[in-house]
Design a protein around this motif. Structure first.
Motif, PDB file in Angstrom:
ATOM      1  N   SER A  64      12.240  80.644  47.240  1.00 45.74           N
ATOM      2  CA  SER A  64      12.831  81.446  45.781  1.00 45.74           C
ATOM      3  C   SER A  64      12.408  83.029  46.041  1.00 45.74           C
ATOM      4  CB  SER A  64      11.695  80.794  44.855  1.00 45.74           C
ATOM      5  OG  SER A  64      10.340  81.393  45.174  1.00 45.74           O
ATOM      6  N   LEU A 102       6.120  78.397  38.722  1.00 52.36           N
ATOM      7  CA  LEU A 102       6.730  77.470  39.634  1.00 52.36           C
ATOM      8  C   LEU A 102       5.706  76.568  40.374  1.00 52.36           C
ATOM      9  CD1 LEU A 102       9.027  80.208  41.196  1.00 52.36           C
ATOM     10  CD2 LEU A 102       9.607  78.633  39.584  1.00 52.36           C
ATOM     11  N   ASP A 103       4.778  77.062  40.711  1.00 53.55           N
ATOM     12  CA  ASP A 103       3.865  76.030  41.403  1.00 53.55           C
ATOM     13  C   ASP A 103       3.345  74.831  40.415  1.00 53.55           C
ATOM     14  OD1 ASP A 103       2.204  74.885  43.478  1.00 53.55           O
ATOM     15  OD2 ASP A 103       0.448  76.279  42.881  1.00 53.55           O
ATOM     16  N   TYR A 105       4.968  82.861  39.796  1.00 48.99           N
ATOM     17  CA  TYR A 105       4.471  82.000  41.163  1.00 48.99           C
ATOM     18  C   TYR A 105       3.875  80.746  40.702  1.00 48.99           C
ATOM     19  CZ  TYR A 105       3.125  80.612  45.800  1.00 48.99           C
ATOM     20  OH  TYR A 105       2.926  79.897  46.864  1.00 48.99           O
ATOM     21  N   GLY A 155       9.713  75.378  48.463  1.00 47.48           N
ATOM     22  CA  GLY A 155      10.426  75.937  47.325  1.00 47.48           C
ATOM     23  C   GLY A 155       9.907  77.407  47.025  1.00 47.48           C
ATOM     24  N   LEU A 156       8.820  77.462  46.862  1.00 50.45           N
ATOM     25  CA  LEU A 156       8.079  78.734  46.467  1.00 50.45           C
ATOM     26  C   LEU A 156       8.572  79.580  47.474  1.00 50.45           C
ATOM     27  CD1 LEU A 156       4.760  77.467  45.541  1.00 50.45           C
ATOM     28  CD2 LEU A 156       6.352  78.643  43.976  1.00 50.45           C
ATOM     29  N   LEU A 167       5.142  73.846  37.811  1.00 50.38           N
ATOM     30  CA  LEU A 167       6.429  72.752  37.827  1.00 50.38           C
ATOM     31  C   LEU A 167       6.763  71.940  39.094  1.00 50.38           C
ATOM     32  CD1 LEU A 167       8.874  75.204  36.138  1.00 50.38           C
ATOM     33  CD2 LEU A 167       7.634  73.510  35.218  1.00 50.38           C
ATOM     34  N   GLY A 168       5.759  72.133  40.103  1.00 51.78           N
ATOM     35  CA  GLY A 168       6.117  71.316  41.383  1.00 51.78           C
ATOM     36  C   GLY A 168       7.008  71.737  42.429  1.00 51.78           C
ATOM     37  N   LEU A 169       7.204  73.026  42.388  1.00 47.17           N
ATOM     38  CA  LEU A 169       8.395  73.527  43.263  1.00 47.17           C
ATOM     39  C   LEU A 169       7.798  73.143  44.856  1.00 47.17           C
ATOM     40  CD1 LEU A 169      11.046  74.752  43.183  1.00 47.17           C
ATOM     41  CD2 LEU A 169      10.182  77.076  43.358  1.00 47.17           C
ATOM     42  N   GLY A 170       6.773  73.351  44.985  1.00 42.88           N
ATOM     43  CA  GLY A 170       6.216  73.110  46.501  1.00 42.88           C
ATOM     44  C   GLY A 170       6.208  74.533  47.292  1.00 42.88           C
ATOM     45  N   ALA A 225       9.102  78.553  55.068  1.00 41.76           N
ATOM     46  CA  ALA A 225       9.556  77.538  54.128  1.00 41.76           C
ATOM     47  C   ALA A 225       9.635  76.451  55.332  1.00 41.76           C
ATOM     48  CB  ALA A 225      10.748  77.657  53.611  1.00 41.76           C
TER      49      ALA A 225
END
Length: 428
Positions: free
Chosen positions: A390, A377-378, A374, A386-387, A380-383, A312
């Motif tokens: 998580s 979440l991608d 995954y 963040g991925l 949704l713009g977690l980046g 990360a």
């Protein structure tokens, strides 16, 4: 010479060396196919990968009951070679279709699913056979070295791909895997004959397992140990899927072209296996003997949590290779042999049915759910950061389950007497 690396008794040396070579042939063949599979997936981007994982899971739901039906009716010396030759035949069909250039995109998707099924199935069958051949006490001493056979194969396979992919053509390397699969089938026959060192056990071991086709699922829900092993596998697979996506993104940014991507994936696998082999030959057996299964099962999830945190902060190819090398080395050298030791203490129906269900359906089911999670979440713009973060709590839960399994095994699975003993050998 063998005793320099492993605490092996004279009468065990033959079966151990054949088992080492058996696992080498399986994993070398898979290591040749893996970069080809990953390149085909990357060539079209990662958007379609969740569908491929879903298709793999659905195929597993069909394959596992078929395998259960076979072992219920036929002895393992017939069933296991049949499994390997079944995959060999399909591999030759894929080779022919790819050489003809028939709808390459569709064939690539089918090949991805096939290799994903092939990998889990043949490895699960291998370790089921090992758990049936060796008892708990032997597994603690010998499984680390036997696992090193697979690691050696995973080391040689990427080296061959890296060396030959561009000059020879990656597709042509599939023929090497076909030859290695036939060698695996012959190893099964050799080991089945060799178990006559314990004649009474050989007679029962070569009988069909019996029971119903879906007995593995019933046994899974009735056993705390099996439920714990299933949850451990589910969490391991979830973190593997998240790491796979991270790898695809990073390699896709850093390499262009089919051969370059295949070489990059092979390079990652090569360095992973170097570290794994060092640990298996010098650490696994001694660590389990001195500190017990708890230490062996805990290292991989702990490194996974730390690795995702590092990825990360620094999502580079160097960090990816370092993370994968440490995580996969600890998994293959410590956690996987530790898991297989736990299966030596269960009955044969559990080994051949519940174990197969956990190793394949649970694994690919987790793959499927994690893959869609995954992607969600991608979207949704977690980046990237963040991925990666998580996955850290998932790895922490995996660590908790692994510690519980080690404690449960100490209380409920005492080591058994060796199946091959000097007295039995002398009597023969």
């Amino acid at each position: 010479m063998l005793k320099r690396f492993v605490n092996v008794k004279d009468e065990e040396a033959g079966p151990v060396l054949v088992s080492f070579f058996y696992f080498f042939t399986l994993m070398c063949g898979y290591a040749i196919l893996k970069p080809l599979r990953d390149e085909m997936a990357t060539a079209k981007g990662v958007q379609g990968v969740p569908w491929l994982f879903t298709a793999t899971f659905l195929v597993m739901l069909v394959a596992v009951p078929v395998f259960s039906a076979l072992v219920s009716r036929w002895p393992r010396r017939r069933v296991l070679p049949l499994v390997y030759r079944f995959f060999l035949l399909h591999l030759l069909i894929f080779f022919g279709v790819l050489k003809l250039g028939v709808d390459r995109d569709a064939v690539a998707r089918a090949f991805f699913v096939w290799v994903s099924v092939y990998n889990l199935f043949v490895v699960s069958v291998f370790w089921t056979f090992m758990a049936d051949l060796f008892v708990n006490e032997q597994g603690r001493r010998l499984f680390g070295f036997i696992a090193a056979g697979g690691t050696t194969g995973m080391l040689v396979g990427p080296f061959l791909v890296k060396l030959l992919a561009e000059p020879v053509g990656a597709t042509n390397l599939m023929l090497i895997t076909a030859v290695l699969l036939e060698a695996s089938a012959r190893c099964v026959r050799r080991l089945s004959r060799q178990e006559t060192l314990a004649p009474s056990r050989a007679r029962s071991a070569e009988d069909p397992v019996g029971g119903g086709v879906f007995a593995g699922l019933r046994l899974l829900f009735s056993s705390p140990l099996l439920r714990g092993l299933a949850l451990q596998m589910l969490l391991y697979a979830a973190t593997s899927t998240f790491l796979y996506y991270q790898q695809v993104h990073i390699v896709d940014r850093g390499a262009s072209g089919a051969n370059a991507r295949a070489a990059a994936f092979a390079n990652i696998d090569f360095w992973v296996q170097v570290l794994t082999l060092v640990l298996q030959l010098g650490v696994t057996g001694r660590l389990i003997h001195r500190f017990g299964l708890g230490a062996a099962l805990a290292v991989a999830p702990l490194l996974t949590a730390l690795g995702f945190a590092g990825l990360a902060l620094l999502p580079t190819l160097g960090m990816l290779i370092s993370f994968k090398a440490l995580r996969n080395a600890s998994h293959y050298a410590l956690e996987r042999p530790g898991r297989e030791i736990l299966f030596t203490g269960v009955d044969r129906e559990t080994k051949y049915k519940s174990k197969g269900f956990i190793d394949t359906v649970v694994y690919r089911g987790s793959d499927t759910v994690s893959s869609w999670l995954y992607r969600g979440l991608d979207v949704l713009g977690l980046g990237p950061m963040g991925l990666a973060l998580s996955a850290v709590p998932v790895a922490c839960l995996w660590l908790t389950v692994s510690v519980w399994l080690a404690r449960y095994s100490r209380a409920h699975l005492p080591a058994s007497e060796p199946a091959w003993s000097a007295s039995t050998n002398a009597a023969r």
